[in-house]
Design an enzyme around this catalytic site. Sequence first.
Site, mmCIF file in Angstrom:
data_model
loop_
_atom_site.group_PDB
_atom_site.id
_atom_site.type_symbol
_atom_site.label_atom_id
_atom_site.label_comp_id
_atom_site.label_asym_id
_atom_site.label_seq_id
_atom_site.Cartn_x
_atom_site.Cartn_y
_atom_site.Cartn_z
ATOM 1 N N GLU A 1 -11.379 6.923 -8.808
ATOM 2 C CA GLU A 1 -12.595 6.955 -7.992
ATOM 3 C C GLU A 1 -13.466 5.750 -8.293
ATOM 4 O O GLU A 1 -13.702 5.426 -9.463
ATOM 5 C CB GLU A 1 -13.353 8.250 -8.294
ATOM 6 C CG GLU A 1 -13.981 8.872 -7.088
ATOM 7 C CD GLU A 1 -12.953 9.321 -6.056
ATOM 8 O OE1 GLU A 1 -12.713 8.560 -5.092
ATOM 9 O OE2 GLU A 1 -12.393 10.411 -6.216
ATOM 10 N N HIS A 2 -13.924 5.129 -7.213
ATOM 11 C CA HIS A 2 -14.737 3.904 -7.297
ATOM 12 C C HIS A 2 -13.966 2.785 -7.989
ATOM 13 O O HIS A 2 -14.549 1.940 -8.667
ATOM 14 C CB HIS A 2 -16.087 4.180 -7.979
ATOM 15 C CG HIS A 2 -16.992 5.015 -7.123
ATOM 16 N ND1 HIS A 2 -17.786 4.476 -6.146
ATOM 17 C CD2 HIS A 2 -17.183 6.360 -7.065
ATOM 18 C CE1 HIS A 2 -18.450 5.451 -5.520
ATOM 19 N NE2 HIS A 2 -18.091 6.601 -6.068
ATOM 20 N N ASP B 1 -11.350 1.309 -5.972
ATOM 21 C CA ASP B 1 -10.694 0.506 -4.910
ATOM 22 C C ASP B 1 -11.396 -0.832 -4.690
ATOM 23 O O ASP B 1 -10.740 -1.864 -4.536
ATOM 24 C CB ASP B 1 -10.491 1.301 -3.607
ATOM 25 C CG ASP B 1 -11.741 1.831 -2.945
ATOM 26 O OD1 ASP B 1 -12.830 1.745 -3.544
ATOM 27 O OD2 ASP B 1 -11.625 2.342 -1.799
ATOM 28 N N GLY C 1 -16.816 14.107 2.177
ATOM 29 C CA GLY C 1 -16.103 13.260 1.219
ATOM 30 C C GLY C 1 -14.600 13.314 1.417
ATOM 31 O O GLY C 1 -13.833 12.973 0.523
ATOM 32 N N ASP D 1 -9.538 4.846 1.904
ATOM 33 C CA ASP D 1 -9.560 5.923 2.903
ATOM 34 C C ASP D 1 -8.743 5.562 4.142
ATOM 35 O O ASP D 1 -7.928 6.359 4.627
ATOM 36 C CB ASP D 1 -11.001 6.238 3.317
ATOM 37 C CG ASP D 1 -11.880 6.552 2.129
ATOM 38 O OD1 ASP D 1 -11.335 6.805 1.035
ATOM 39 O OD2 ASP D 1 -13.116 6.546 2.284
HETATM 40 C C1 GLA Z 1 -15.650 6.313 -0.492
HETATM 41 C C2 GLA Z 1 -15.151 4.952 -0.007
HETATM 42 C C3 GLA Z 1 -13.839 4.569 -0.674
HETATM 43 C C4 GLA Z 1 -13.939 4.701 -2.190
HETATM 44 C C5 GLA Z 1 -14.538 6.050 -2.588
HETATM 45 C C6 GLA Z 1 -14.797 6.147 -4.052
HETATM 46 O O1 GLA Z 1 -14.757 7.309 -0.082
HETATM 47 O O2 GLA Z 1 -14.976 4.976 1.390
HETATM 48 O O3 GLA Z 1 -13.472 3.269 -0.295
HETATM 49 O O4 GLA Z 1 -14.662 3.637 -2.738
HETATM 50 O O5 GLA Z 1 -15.751 6.307 -1.902
HETATM 51 O O6 GLA Z 1 -13.613 6.123 -4.760
#
Ligand code: GLA
Length: 389
Positions: free
Chosen positions: A37-38, A40, A128, A176
């Site tokens: 998470e966070h 990418d 989310g 995503d």
């Molecule tokens: C959101 C963003 C993704 C990613 C997540 C955290 O979903 O769209 O690109 O950064 O947050 O992992």
Amino acid sequence: MNLQDLAAHVAEQFQNHYGRPARWIVAAPGRVNFIGEHTDYNDGFVLPMAIERYAVMAADTASVPGAISVYDTQFKESAKIDISQPVTKGQPKWSNYLRGVIAGFQQRALAVPALDVAMISTVPLGGGLSSSAALEVCTATLLEAATGKALDPVEKALLAQKAEHEFAGVPCGIMDQFISALGREGHLLLLDCRTRKTELVPMSDPSVALLIVNTNVKHELGSGEYAKRRAECESAARALGVASLRDATPEQLAAHQGKMDGVAYRRARHVIGEIERTVHAAEGLRASNWIGAGQLMYASHASLRDDYEVSCKELDAVVEIAGDIGLAGGVYGCRMTGGGFGGCAVALVKADQVVAITERIASLYHVKTGLEATIFSSRPATGASILRG
Ligand code: GLA
């Protein structure tokens, strides 16, 4: 509703609204991120899977040229997008996800035809689970069908990401849109966001399941804080003298602790640790080491809560409840998933205990927060597809 039923439903809605059958039906899924998470937008690894919740569009060439008309069958709202010139932002707000993608096709000099479209989405909005990426990738898939030109899937994901940046104003990473375009049934996708290389990680053991727990809260500060985290990571990378946090080691970070402010240090500690956890989790899943993978999920959550500060009390409540149920009750691990500040948590659980676990999380979440959670499980689904056309 499964994908076939959903497609039949939206086809019927198209027929009712426009008075003729749809020529194309396309779909793109939402996603849940197992871990990573966070990472990418820091060139790191992520490990998402597509879920059995989709944006679906039915369409036909329009009789009148110059516009794409879209009918949202859930909210009974229509949008008309002028395609006789470069597409710009407009109303209603949700149409911007489509507008951005259409603009991307125009910029590639792909002749976008006038279309009538009916759409539906079963991806919870703002939960989310990438409802916006599903819409973007679905739109791109529709335009591929209607123009007869398939994009390279990575280019398609990048085009959809650009739509999110420029038309929705969210400086998201690539995860995503990538998983919505490239997900594979029965698999998670280990994606190296730097090289964009992917590895499929099978997840078909019937003894385990993933539960998605929607807290049903979305704290508004989310989008501003997201951009702030990105900037903090970039400044941490600069302080460490690396191109991105992907290149930094825990040792380097420790050596620089005195030269960085505390916030940048903690942000970097999360990202560096999370990239490592993601690679290990993929190894764990491959080896059916559910306990090990579950521990990494808890560690990921703690790091997102304490170092990255993107959790919230409702997500923390879900993870605490899952931890209290524990292995004895069939829970291997749990963490927040997605950008944070509300939305969903994901739990790895024993499949034969899904019903009992769902009931316990729902009732304890209500006791702790006074709120109702929405809980469902999903197998890893397939990415975007053309169902008719
Ligand atoms: C959101 C963003 C993704 C990613 C997540 C955290 O979903 O769209 O690109 O950064 O947050 O992992």
